[in-house]
Structures are given as structure tokens and as C-alpha cells.
Design a protein around this motif. Structure first.
Motif, mmCIF file in Angstrom:
data_model
loop_
_atom_site.group_PDB
_atom_site.id
_atom_site.type_symbol
_atom_site.label_atom_id
_atom_site.label_comp_id
_atom_site.label_asym_id
_atom_site.label_seq_id
_atom_site.Cartn_x
_atom_site.Cartn_y
_atom_site.Cartn_z
ATOM 1 N N ILE A 125 -41.597 49.163 -23.276
ATOM 2 C CA ILE A 125 -40.381 48.660 -23.916
ATOM 3 C C ILE A 125 -39.166 49.014 -23.074
ATOM 4 O O ILE A 125 -39.056 50.128 -22.563
ATOM 5 C CB ILE A 125 -40.224 49.284 -25.323
ATOM 6 N N ALA A 126 -38.240 48.054 -22.984
ATOM 7 C CA ALA A 126 -36.926 48.294 -22.373
ATOM 8 C C ALA A 126 -35.860 47.852 -23.370
ATOM 9 O O ALA A 126 -36.103 46.960 -24.196
ATOM 10 C CB ALA A 126 -36.781 47.520 -21.071
ATOM 11 N N THR A 127 -34.695 48.459 -23.279
ATOM 12 C CA THR A 127 -33.581 48.092 -24.150
ATOM 13 C C THR A 127 -32.332 47.866 -23.305
ATOM 14 O O THR A 127 -32.167 48.469 -22.242
ATOM 15 C CB THR A 127 -33.289 49.187 -25.196
ATOM 16 N N ALA A 128 -31.467 47.001 -23.803
ATOM 17 C CA ALA A 128 -30.167 46.741 -23.181
ATOM 18 C C ALA A 128 -29.137 46.764 -24.303
ATOM 19 O O ALA A 128 -29.151 45.900 -25.181
ATOM 20 C CB ALA A 128 -30.168 45.403 -22.470
ATOM 21 N N GLU A 129 -28.283 47.783 -24.292
ATOM 22 C CA GLU A 129 -27.367 47.990 -25.410
ATOM 23 C C GLU A 129 -25.913 47.952 -24.970
ATOM 24 O O GLU A 129 -25.566 48.434 -23.909
ATOM 25 C CB GLU A 129 -27.628 49.350 -26.057
ATOM 26 N N SER A 130 -25.108 47.412 -25.848
ATOM 27 C CA SER A 130 -23.667 47.456 -25.656
ATOM 28 C C SER A 130 -23.060 48.239 -26.816
ATOM 29 O O SER A 130 -22.873 49.439 -26.710
ATOM 30 C CB SER A 130 -23.086 46.038 -25.544
ATOM 31 N N THR A 132 -24.091 49.591 -29.476
ATOM 32 C CA THR A 132 -24.806 50.752 -30.013
ATOM 33 C C THR A 132 -24.848 51.920 -29.027
ATOM 34 O O THR A 132 -25.228 53.023 -29.406
ATOM 35 C CB THR A 132 -26.242 50.372 -30.423
ATOM 36 N N GLY A 133 -24.463 51.689 -27.806
ATOM 37 C CA GLY A 133 -24.285 52.769 -26.841
ATOM 38 C C GLY A 133 -25.459 53.709 -26.656
ATOM 39 O O GLY A 133 -25.280 54.883 -26.384
ATOM 40 N N GLY A 134 -26.681 53.232 -26.804
ATOM 41 C CA GLY A 134 -27.861 54.068 -26.589
ATOM 42 C C GLY A 134 -28.557 54.519 -27.858
ATOM 43 O O GLY A 134 -29.569 55.224 -27.790
ATOM 44 N N MET A 135 -28.063 54.100 -29.012
ATOM 45 C CA MET A 135 -28.684 54.533 -30.270
ATOM 46 C C MET A 135 -30.108 54.006 -30.428
ATOM 47 O O MET A 135 -30.977 54.703 -30.964
ATOM 48 C CB MET A 135 -27.815 54.114 -31.459
ATOM 49 N N LEU A 136 -30.360 52.784 -29.962
ATOM 50 C CA LEU A 136 -31.717 52.239 -30.026
ATOM 51 C C LEU A 136 -32.651 53.026 -29.111
ATOM 52 O O LEU A 136 -33.754 53.394 -29.509
ATOM 53 C CB LEU A 136 -31.718 50.752 -29.654
ATOM 54 N N TYR A 182 -30.779 50.336 -20.741
ATOM 55 C CA TYR A 182 -29.528 50.033 -20.048
ATOM 56 C C TYR A 182 -28.412 50.085 -21.084
ATOM 57 O O TYR A 182 -28.493 49.406 -22.108
ATOM 58 C CB TYR A 182 -29.570 48.626 -19.453
ATOM 59 N N ILE A 183 -27.404 50.882 -20.817
ATOM 60 C CA ILE A 183 -26.212 50.881 -21.657
ATOM 61 C C ILE A 183 -25.140 50.176 -20.849
ATOM 62 O O ILE A 183 -24.596 50.731 -19.892
ATOM 63 C CB ILE A 183 -25.792 52.297 -22.071
ATOM 64 N N THR A 184 -24.892 48.939 -21.216
ATOM 65 C CA THR A 184 -23.978 48.084 -20.465
ATOM 66 C C THR A 184 -22.791 47.744 -21.356
ATOM 67 O O THR A 184 -22.690 46.635 -21.883
ATOM 68 C CB THR A 184 -24.711 46.820 -19.979
ATOM 69 N N TYR A 185 -21.922 48.701 -21.492
ATOM 70 C CA TYR A 185 -20.784 48.558 -22.400
ATOM 71 C C TYR A 185 -19.743 47.595 -21.837
ATOM 72 O O TYR A 185 -19.178 46.803 -22.567
ATOM 73 C CB TYR A 185 -20.177 49.942 -22.642
ATOM 74 N N SER A 186 -19.518 47.643 -20.541
ATOM 75 C CA SER A 186 -18.513 46.765 -19.934
ATOM 76 C C SER A 186 -19.161 45.469 -19.454
ATOM 77 O O SER A 186 -20.371 45.399 -19.218
ATOM 78 C CB SER A 186 -17.842 47.457 -18.755
ATOM 79 N N ASN A 187 -18.336 44.452 -19.285
ATOM 80 C CA ASN A 187 -18.838 43.197 -18.729
ATOM 81 C C ASN A 187 -19.350 43.409 -17.314
ATOM 82 O O ASN A 187 -20.372 42.829 -16.926
ATOM 83 C CB ASN A 187 -17.754 42.125 -18.743
ATOM 84 N N ALA A 188 -18.659 44.239 -16.541
ATOM 85 C CA ALA A 188 -19.101 44.517 -15.168
ATOM 86 C C ALA A 188 -20.499 45.120 -15.159
ATOM 87 O O ALA A 188 -21.331 44.761 -14.321
ATOM 88 C CB ALA A 188 -18.118 45.442 -14.462
ATOM 89 N N ALA A 189 -20.785 46.014 -16.084
ATOM 90 C CA ALA A 189 -22.123 46.615 -16.167
ATOM 91 C C ALA A 189 -23.167 45.567 -16.541
ATOM 92 O O ALA A 189 -24.284 45.572 -16.013
ATOM 93 C CB ALA A 189 -22.135 47.757 -17.174
#
Length: 157
Positions: A19-24, A26-30, A48-55
Motif C-alpha cells: 500500500i502507498a498513500t498520497a496525502e494533502s 490529512t498531513g500523514g494521518m492515513l 507521500y505528504i504533498t501539502y503544496s502544489n509544488a510537492a
């Protein structure tokens, strides 16, 4: 959430999937919910915690055009986040979350709107949007995490 996470890990093991996750929002809660359980390292590949658009662009390959056209909180971005997490990992299933946890929002994108993407190798990527409403930042983040776990569990059942 712990019981759902345990069912996910058991089902993923049985199917030989990571499993992989990509979160905005939720900032890593999953990621935390899935890795809180002992032995999760044999199933959970990465998050992946990709909070910014650049991330989102740099780490997951989200298209700048998709972001410009639909905004970060959209099913279009959720699809690309999930597909990017799947592509850049050793996982067989990836879940993405992007939303407006608040406070704030707009008439067009209100507080509590969260978009989810679910990508599985060999299947079309699915999306959905949930309007949790103005529950407050922490409650929206918790609700989004719980919903994401339910989506993964359903996909693995």
C-alpha cells in the motif's frame, strides 16, 4: 480506525499487495493509521505528504495544467496523486486525499470538501468527493482518514 486498518493489512497480505498513500489535507494521518499497527512494514510501502502544489508536481507527477484548471481540491488532482503514488512506489494499491480542512473555504470549494483517489494495478483509477461540511479542522481530517481507510478496505474485500 484501528480495526479497519487491521482488516486492510490482513487483506493486503492475503492478496500479496503493498500500500502507498498520497496525502494533502490529512498531513500523514492515513499513513499513521496504517503504521500504528505492529507488522505493518510488510504491507505498507510508503506515504507521500504533498501539502503544496509544488510537492504534488515534484513527488507525484501531478500536472501543472490539472492544478491550474481544476485546483488542488479536485477529483482530477486526486486521480493524478493516486496514480503517481502507485507509479513511484512498489505498491499494488494507492489512496490519495486532497481537501479543504478549514477553517475557510469558498462558495465554490467549501470547508469540508475532500476528494479521494484510489489506484490499483490493473484497474481504472476511481475518485469520489465527500462533503463533510464545516465540522472543524480536526474533525474533517479525522473523517477523511476514516473514509480513506473504508475505501481501501472495500477495494481489498
Amino acid at each position: 480506525m484501528t480495526a479497519t486498518a487491521a482488516r486492510i493489512l490482513t487483506a493486503a497480505r492475503a492478496r500479496g499487495l503493498r500500500i502507498a498513500t498520497a496525502e494533502s489535507c490529512t498531513g500523514g494521518m492515513l499513513s499513521a493509521a496504517l503504521t500504528d499497527l505492529p507488522g505493518s512494514s510488510d504491507v505498507y510501502d510508503r506515504g507521500y505528504i504533498t501539502y503544496s502544489n509544488a510537492a504534488k508536481i515534484d513527488m507525484l507527477g501531478v500536472s501543472p495544467e490539472t492544478l491550474a484548471t481544476y485546483g488542488a481540491v479536485s477529483e482530477g488532482v486526486a486521480v493524478e496523486m493516486a496514480a503517481g503514488a502507485l507509479h513511484h512506489s512498489g505498491a499494488g494499491i494507492a489512496l490519495s486525499i486532497t481537501g479543504i480542512a478549514g477553517p475557510g473555504g469558498s462558495d465554490h470549494k467549501p470547508e469540508g470538501r475532500v476528494c479521494f483517489g484510489l489506484a490499483m494495478r490493473g484497474h481504472a483509477t476511481r475518485t469520489e468527493t465527500v462533503e463533510f461540511g464545516p465540522l472543524g479542522r480536526e474533525n474533517i481530517r479525522q473523517a477523511a482518514t476514516s473514509h480513506a481507510l473504508a475505501l481501501i478496505a472495500a477495494a481489498l474485500s
